[in-house]
Write a protein that holds these residues in place. Structure first.
Motif, PDB file in Angstrom:
ATOM      1  N   VAL A 156      39.036 116.533  85.620  1.00  0.00           N
ATOM      2  CA  VAL A 156      37.897 117.408  85.886  1.00  0.00           C
ATOM      3  C   VAL A 156      37.226 116.945  87.174  1.00  0.00           C
ATOM      4  O   VAL A 156      36.986 115.740  87.357  1.00  0.00           O
ATOM      5  CB  VAL A 156      36.892 117.354  84.711  1.00  0.00           C
ATOM      6  CG1 VAL A 156      35.670 118.217  85.023  1.00  0.00           C
ATOM      7  CG2 VAL A 156      37.556 117.800  83.421  1.00  0.00           C
ATOM      8  N   PRO A 157      36.925 117.871  88.112  1.00  0.00           N
ATOM      9  CA  PRO A 157      36.305 117.458  89.378  1.00  0.00           C
ATOM     10  C   PRO A 157      34.994 116.702  89.162  1.00  0.00           C
ATOM     11  O   PRO A 157      34.176 117.095  88.321  1.00  0.00           O
ATOM     12  CB  PRO A 157      36.056 118.788  90.098  1.00  0.00           C
ATOM     13  CG  PRO A 157      37.051 119.736  89.512  1.00  0.00           C
ATOM     14  CD  PRO A 157      37.203 119.322  88.088  1.00  0.00           C
ATOM     15  N   LEU A 158      34.817 115.625  89.910  1.00  0.00           N
ATOM     16  CA  LEU A 158      33.619 114.801  89.747  1.00  0.00           C
ATOM     17  C   LEU A 158      32.345 115.586  90.062  1.00  0.00           C
ATOM     18  O   LEU A 158      31.327 115.432  89.374  1.00  0.00           O
ATOM     19  CB  LEU A 158      33.714 113.559  90.642  1.00  0.00           C
ATOM     20  CG  LEU A 158      34.871 112.610  90.331  1.00  0.00           C
ATOM     21  CD1 LEU A 158      34.944 111.485  91.355  1.00  0.00           C
ATOM     22  CD2 LEU A 158      34.732 112.036  88.925  1.00  0.00           C
ATOM     23  N   LYS A 159      32.402 116.434  91.074  1.00  0.00           N
ATOM     24  CA  LYS A 159      31.230 117.243  91.436  1.00  0.00           C
ATOM     25  C   LYS A 159      30.869 118.208  90.315  1.00  0.00           C
ATOM     26  O   LYS A 159      29.695 118.533  90.109  1.00  0.00           O
ATOM     27  CB  LYS A 159      31.492 118.010  92.733  1.00  0.00           C
ATOM     28  CG  LYS A 159      31.543 117.145  93.977  1.00  0.00           C
ATOM     29  CD  LYS A 159      30.160 116.578  94.306  1.00  0.00           C
ATOM     30  CE  LYS A 159      30.166 115.820  95.619  1.00  0.00           C
ATOM     31  NZ  LYS A 159      28.829 115.213  95.920  1.00  0.00           N
ATOM     32  N   MET A 160      31.877 118.671  89.575  1.00  0.00           N
ATOM     33  CA  MET A 160      31.630 119.559  88.441  1.00  0.00           C
ATOM     34  C   MET A 160      30.934 118.793  87.309  1.00  0.00           C
ATOM     35  O   MET A 160      29.972 119.290  86.704  1.00  0.00           O
ATOM     36  CB  MET A 160      32.945 120.161  87.948  1.00  0.00           C
ATOM     37  CG  MET A 160      32.797 121.159  86.812  1.00  0.00           C
ATOM     38  SD  MET A 160      34.403 121.877  86.348  1.00  0.00           S
ATOM     39  CE  MET A 160      34.711 122.963  87.749  1.00  0.00           C
ATOM     40  N   ILE A 161      31.421 117.583  87.015  1.00  0.00           N
ATOM     41  CA  ILE A 161      30.774 116.749  85.999  1.00  0.00           C
ATOM     42  C   ILE A 161      29.312 116.515  86.380  1.00  0.00           C
ATOM     43  O   ILE A 161      28.405 116.639  85.549  1.00  0.00           O
ATOM     44  CB  ILE A 161      31.504 115.404  85.854  1.00  0.00           C
ATOM     45  CG1 ILE A 161      32.956 115.605  85.417  1.00  0.00           C
ATOM     46  CG2 ILE A 161      30.774 114.496  84.850  1.00  0.00           C
ATOM     47  CD1 ILE A 161      33.793 114.333  85.460  1.00  0.00           C
ATOM     48  N   GLU A 162      29.096 116.193  87.650  1.00  0.00           N
ATOM     49  CA  GLU A 162      27.746 115.912  88.140  1.00  0.00           C
ATOM     50  C   GLU A 162      26.834 117.125  87.967  1.00  0.00           C
ATOM     51  O   GLU A 162      25.687 117.006  87.508  1.00  0.00           O
ATOM     52  CB  GLU A 162      27.812 115.511  89.614  1.00  0.00           C
ATOM     53  CG  GLU A 162      26.491 115.075  90.208  1.00  0.00           C
ATOM     54  CD  GLU A 162      26.644 114.602  91.652  1.00  0.00           C
ATOM     55  OE1 GLU A 162      25.611 114.304  92.274  1.00  0.00           O
ATOM     56  OE2 GLU A 162      27.787 114.541  92.146  1.00  0.00           O
ATOM     57  N   LEU A 163      27.340 118.312  88.302  1.00  0.00           N
ATOM     58  CA  LEU A 163      26.545 119.539  88.184  1.00  0.00           C
ATOM     59  C   LEU A 163      26.163 119.807  86.730  1.00  0.00           C
ATOM     60  O   LEU A 163      25.002 120.123  86.423  1.00  0.00           O
ATOM     61  CB  LEU A 163      27.332 120.723  88.745  1.00  0.00           C
ATOM     62  CG  LEU A 163      26.647 122.094  88.644  1.00  0.00           C
ATOM     63  CD1 LEU A 163      25.424 122.147  89.553  1.00  0.00           C
ATOM     64  CD2 LEU A 163      27.628 123.211  88.989  1.00  0.00           C
ATOM     65  N   ILE A 164      27.135 119.677  85.827  1.00  0.00           N
ATOM     66  CA  ILE A 164      26.863 119.918  84.409  1.00  0.00           C
ATOM     67  C   ILE A 164      25.858 118.895  83.886  1.00  0.00           C
ATOM     68  O   ILE A 164      24.913 119.234  83.166  1.00  0.00           O
ATOM     69  CB  ILE A 164      28.160 119.865  83.572  1.00  0.00           C
ATOM     70  CG1 ILE A 164      29.220 120.838  84.118  1.00  0.00           C
ATOM     71  CG2 ILE A 164      27.862 120.157  82.114  1.00  0.00           C
ATOM     72  CD1 ILE A 164      28.804 122.265  84.174  1.00  0.00           C
ATOM     73  N   ALA A 165      26.060 117.634  84.238  1.00  0.00           N
ATOM     74  CA  ALA A 165      25.183 116.564  83.750  1.00  0.00           C
ATOM     75  C   ALA A 165      23.738 116.770  84.184  1.00  0.00           C
ATOM     76  O   ALA A 165      22.801 116.406  83.458  1.00  0.00           O
ATOM     77  CB  ALA A 165      25.692 115.210  84.234  1.00  0.00           C
ATOM     78  N   GLU A 168      30.096 107.552  86.656  1.00  0.00           N
ATOM     79  CA  GLU A 168      29.135 107.661  87.755  1.00  0.00           C
ATOM     80  C   GLU A 168      28.732 109.109  88.009  1.00  0.00           C
ATOM     81  O   GLU A 168      27.604 109.390  88.423  1.00  0.00           O
ATOM     82  CB  GLU A 168      29.722 107.038  89.026  1.00  0.00           C
ATOM     83  CG  GLU A 168      29.856 105.516  88.947  1.00  0.00           C
ATOM     84  CD  GLU A 168      30.601 104.928  90.135  1.00  0.00           C
ATOM     85  OE1 GLU A 168      31.214 105.710  90.909  1.00  0.00           O
ATOM     86  OE2 GLU A 168      30.576 103.689  90.289  1.00  0.00           O
ATOM     87  N   ALA A 169      29.662 110.043  87.729  1.00  0.00           N
ATOM     88  CA  ALA A 169      29.363 111.459  87.930  1.00  0.00           C
ATOM     89  C   ALA A 169      28.466 112.023  86.827  1.00  0.00           C
ATOM     90  O   ALA A 169      27.850 113.083  87.014  1.00  0.00           O
ATOM     91  CB  ALA A 169      30.655 112.264  88.005  1.00  0.00           C
ATOM     92  N   GLY A 170      28.396 111.327  85.688  1.00  0.00           N
ATOM     93  CA  GLY A 170      27.507 111.788  84.631  1.00  0.00           C
ATOM     94  C   GLY A 170      28.119 111.901  83.257  1.00  0.00           C
ATOM     95  O   GLY A 170      27.440 112.302  82.296  1.00  0.00           O
TER      96      GLY A 170
END
Length: 251
Positions: free
Chosen positions: A188-197, A221-223
């Motif tokens: 799963v893209p890290l930026k996507m994890i970060e956005l959801i978190a 780290e991404a969330g």
């Protein structure tokens, strides 16, 4: 039947509130050789894992039951069922992720299998944890997509993934599982994890396509609150050992 005392959902919430990251090893009963299980359990007990997930897209119930029984006898880690369908229920486990495949529109995986499972679960003491399940495009077709007959959400369509996660939270899901799929080419893209978190409050589980310790760290780290390792650990039982020790095993 003895009442279970664990409250796994609350433990996940408590860990999230303290910033403590969790790690689950996913075991697919159809891929586990029971004669090698003792060695595998020893490796899990020595690992940083906090949970064991058990399940797969296609699993025979008798194998599931035997695997969970042995796990409960030989490890103190909580055992959580990660079911592919209502046949994958065992009262021997501690909890079950009550999944709804939010990324697809196949009614079997949105509500039908849940209806079938409900009366079975009512007869157990399993902790039932409502979990939104979002399959993310990973670069190859995964077993989840093939069996569920659904398409994953695009790894570029962040807005749709976010809206799907938010809808799941509003529907009352207690956890949100972002999944690239077993044996995924890409995680799963890290930026996507970060956005959801940043935009939902419930704990986030991330799995699929994570092949090394660095991948786990980046997801945290991404969330991600809980990372799931499956195929990588199945293929390398020395996954969590320092690199120099792993190299000695391979010599």
């Amino acid at each position: 039947m003895q009442q279970k005392t664990l409250n796994i959902h609350q433990e996940i919430l408590d860990a999230k509130s303290k910033g403590q990251k969790l790690l689950a090893i996913l075991l697919d009963p159809d891929k586990i050789a029971l004669e090698n299980l003792d060695s595998l359990i020893q490796k899990m007990n020595q690992s940083p894992a906090t949970h064991i997930f058990v399940g797969g897209s296609i699993v025979r119930a008798i194998i599931l039951e035997e695997l969970i029984t042995q796990l409960k006898q030989k490890t103190n880690l909580p055992v959580v069922i990660f079911p592919g369908d209502p046949s994958q229920i065992s009262p021997q486990a501690d909890a079950i992720l009550f999944l709804s495949l939010l990324s697809g529109r196949n009614p079997d995986y949105l509500i039908e299998y849940q209806v079938q499972a409900a009366p079975i679960l009512k007869k157990t003491n399993l902790e039932v944890i409502s979990t939104g399940y979002i399959l993310i495009e990973s670069g190859n077709e995964t077993a989840v997509a093939r069996v569920s007959k659904t398409q994953p959400l695009s790894r570029q369509d962040f807005d749709l993934v976010l809206a799907t996660a938010q809808a799941g939270e509003m529907l009352g899901n207690k956890l949100m599982y972002l999944e690239a799929g077993s044996g995924a080419k890409n995680p799963v893209p890290l930026k996507m994890i970060e956005l959801i978190a940043q935009n939902i409050q419930i704990p986030i589980i991330v799995g699929g396509g994570i092949t090394d310790l660095q991948g786990i760290k980046k997801a945290y780290e991404a969330g991600a609150d809980l990372v799931v390792i499956g195929t990588a650990f199945e293929n390398d039982s020395h996954f969590f050992e320092p690199k120099q020790i792993k190299e000695q095993h391979n010599d």
